[in-house]
Design an enzyme around this catalytic site. Structure first.
Site, PDB file in Angstrom:
ATOM      1  N   GLY A 158     -11.426   3.592   8.999  1.00  0.00           N
ATOM      2  CA  GLY A 158     -11.815   2.464   9.840  1.00  0.00           C
ATOM      3  C   GLY A 158     -10.599   1.738  10.359  1.00  0.00           C
ATOM      4  N   GLY A 201      -7.840   1.108   7.677  1.00  0.00           N
ATOM      5  CA  GLY A 201      -7.103   2.209   7.067  1.00  0.00           C
ATOM      6  C   GLY A 201      -8.004   3.356   6.666  1.00  0.00           C
ATOM      7  N   GLY A 207     -13.385   8.047   4.012  1.00  0.00           N
ATOM      8  CA  GLY A 207     -13.685   6.917   4.884  1.00  0.00           C
ATOM      9  C   GLY A 207     -12.505   6.574   5.764  1.00  0.00           C
ATOM     10  N   ASP A 223     -13.493 -10.885   6.883  1.00  0.00           N
ATOM     11  CA  ASP A 223     -14.045  -9.704   7.561  1.00  0.00           C
ATOM     12  C   ASP A 223     -15.381  -9.300   6.933  1.00  0.00           C
ATOM     13  OD1 ASP A 223     -14.001  -7.810   9.584  1.00  0.00           O
ATOM     14  OD2 ASP A 223     -12.959  -6.319   8.372  1.00  0.00           O
ATOM     15  N   VAL A 251      -9.586   5.846   3.360  1.00  0.00           N
ATOM     16  CA  VAL A 251      -9.943   5.849   1.946  1.00  0.00           C
ATOM     17  C   VAL A 251     -10.070   7.295   1.471  1.00  0.00           C
ATOM     18  CG1 VAL A 251     -11.595   5.105   0.199  1.00  0.00           C
ATOM     19  CG2 VAL A 251     -11.207   3.688   2.222  1.00  0.00           C
ATOM     20  N   LYS A 290      -7.177   3.467  -1.090  1.00  0.00           N
ATOM     21  CA  LYS A 290      -7.182   3.027   0.302  1.00  0.00           C
ATOM     22  C   LYS A 290      -5.760   2.813   0.800  1.00  0.00           C
ATOM     23  CE  LYS A 290      -9.483   0.184   3.649  1.00  0.00           C
ATOM     24  NZ  LYS A 290     -10.767  -0.483   3.935  1.00  0.00           N
TER      25      LYS A 290
END
Length: 505
Positions: free
Chosen positions: A28, A31, A26, A149, A33, A49
């Site tokens: 974004g 950061g 992942g 968020d 993952v 992460k």
């Protein structure tokens, strides 16, 4: 939680002499993952992460540690917040933290969702937020936590045998840390996700629960319609600032005229989108009240799947191996246990590994009536103020309803370490039913399935409990677990009844 160091996330080396990075899963704005294996726990999968912000001062490092520790403490209080296990800062100054690895889907990939699924998911999201907003007790002082968020990408949905879809909220406290770090290094006051940010968040000021409620409103609108309440001409900060501050949101009816929502739910979502915090619902409890009311009102419009006609009341295979089932049927009621309807865990010596059982005593006629039933389980783990595990087994039949079998395990007890470790070694555990009537023999053996993710979490919790300092506050943790147990019972009552496809014994 132990501090760790790692040279760089750019390769798949060994992190902290413990975590073997496998692959990037992942990426974004906050950061990257990585999927990793915890070598200390026999290759248990975890998620690591690495945050995008570099830590360049002791103050920034202290802020990161504070936020991740608060997030970790929060995750022990709510089933709906992803658990953090470990943290550190790399030699290059990249902060990271280690989380439970969960095999699920991002909510953003499931949108739009049908109304019944929306109510289930929204309620769980609210329960996680409510827990955070109520705060963490640190040395007698309550510290409320605002996520900052909330968005579909930060909501993970995993398959669950009880709730069907289990919500986990990601990245608690991280937005606050990144905002603080950005202020120090670049004087940029905003850090969040523009389409979901409240007007006051765009101003860069202090935030309270109502900012999360605004973001939740945007997300609920999108969950139902597949679209956001605003669509500026550009994705630049100025365009979103204008939309959130001055433009009225679209109505749900305009975006999707075919979606027939109860007026109460429509009004709730639009109230969450109010520009002024005082015009929104003032807490998550108010939102939960409406969601629960709507859920009851639409039951007739969205009936549960019909229960199959007349299930025969004959015993079925427990799913255990014949050798284990035979061993269970040979068990005798312990002489040191009273002859009454009680439940307790017991370690049963089997080959090649011991197995943990749940022993219970019931009247023979009830054991017979529950010979065919749904068997579910759930686990709640709490570290502070004392490490304790609540292990709940639930038997359900339409005729008799629910039989709750809770076990509170003090995880400073080495015998309980053995019990839980053995529990994590097997996909199923036996539920051994003894008769209340003499001679108190085993009359039936049921079993309950534990999925892979839960078994891995049990292993992690055992290792955590071994490394914690001594505590004498078991009664406080038990009281906290009892409150969570009530909440969990309510959720399970709503979900188990009317789900004939659920696991049977």
């Amino acid at each position: 939680m132990n501090k760790s160091k790692f040279a760089s996330p750019d390769n798949t080396g060994l992190l902290a002499n413990r975590y073997q990075l496998i692959e990037l899963i992942g990426k974004g704005g906050m950061g990257e993952v990585f999927l990793a294996k915890d070598i200390v726990l026999g290759g248990t999968p975890v998620a690591v992460k690495f945050l995008s912000q570099t830590v360049s001062t002791p103050k920034m490092k202290q802020n990161f540690i504070h936020e991740v520790l608060m997030s970790a403490a929060l995750s022990q209080k709510s089933l709906h917040i992803v658990r953090a296990h470990d943290y550190g800062v790399s030699e290059a100054g990249k902060p990271f933290y280690v989380m439970e690895y969960l095999n699920g889907k991002s909510l953003k990939d499931l949108i739009p969702v049908p109304l019944p699924d929306f109510l289930n998911l929204a309620r769980q999201i609210c329960l996680g937020l409510q827990c955070a907003h109520q705060g963490i007790n640190v040395e007698g002082k309550i510290y409320p936590l605002v996520h900052r968020d909330i968005k579909p990408a930060n909501i993970l949905v995993i398959s669950d045998p009880i709730l069907k879809q289990l919500v986990k909220i990601l990245d608690f406290g991280i937005a606050k840390f990144l905002k603080s770090a950005s202020n120090v290094s670049t004087n940029i006051a905003f850090h969040g996700t523009l389409p979901y940010s409240s007007p006051e968040q765009l101003e860069g000021g202090e935030l309270d629960d109502r900012s999360d409620i605004y973001s939740l409103g945007v997300m609920m609108f999108e969950m139902l319609t597949g679209a956001k309440p605003w669509q500026p001409e550009t994705d630049l900060f100025g365009a979103w600032y204008k939309a959130h501050h001055f433009e009225a949101p679209k109505t749900i009816a305009d975006v999707n005229p075919q979606l027939q929502l109860p007026p109460q739910l429509n009004d709730l979502i639009m109230a969450c989108l109010a520009k002024t915090p005082s015009d929104r619902p003032q807490n998550i409890a108010a939102i939960l009240q409406v969601l629960n009311s709507v859920d009851k009102s639409i039951t007739l419009n969205y009936p549960a799947t019909p229960t199959p006609q007349s299930t025969p009341k004959t015993p079925v295979l427990s799913g255990l191996s014949p050798a284990i089932e035979k061993k269970c049927r040979e068990m005798t009621w312990p002489k040191n246990k009273p002859i009454q309807e009680i439940v307790f865990p017991q370690l049963l010596e089997t080959t090649p590994k011991s197995i943990t059982t749940i022993c219970m005593m019931l009247e023979q006629k009830e054991i017979h009536k529950r010979a065919v039933c749904q068997v579910h389980n759930q686990f709640i783990w709490i570290i502070s103020p004392h490490p304790m595990l609540l292990w709940v087994t639930v038997l359900y039949t339409p005729e008799l309803g629910f039989k709750w079998l809770p076990c509170y395990l003090n995880m400073q007890n080495t015998q309980n370490h053995q019990l839980v470790s053995a529990l994590a070694d097997h996909e199923r555990y036996p539920v051994v039913c003894f008769t209340l009537e003499a001679p108190h023999k085993c009359a039936n053996v049921l079993s309950s399935y534990i999925d892979f993710n839960r078994r891995q979490m049990l292993k992690v919790w055992v290792e955590q409990s071994k490394n914690l300092p001594p505590s004498s506050k078991a009664h406080l943790s038990k009281n906290l677990l009892k409150e969570q147990y009530k909440q969990m019972q309510s959720q399970m009552l709503q979900q188990i009844a009317g789900t004939p496809q659920a696991q049977t014994c």
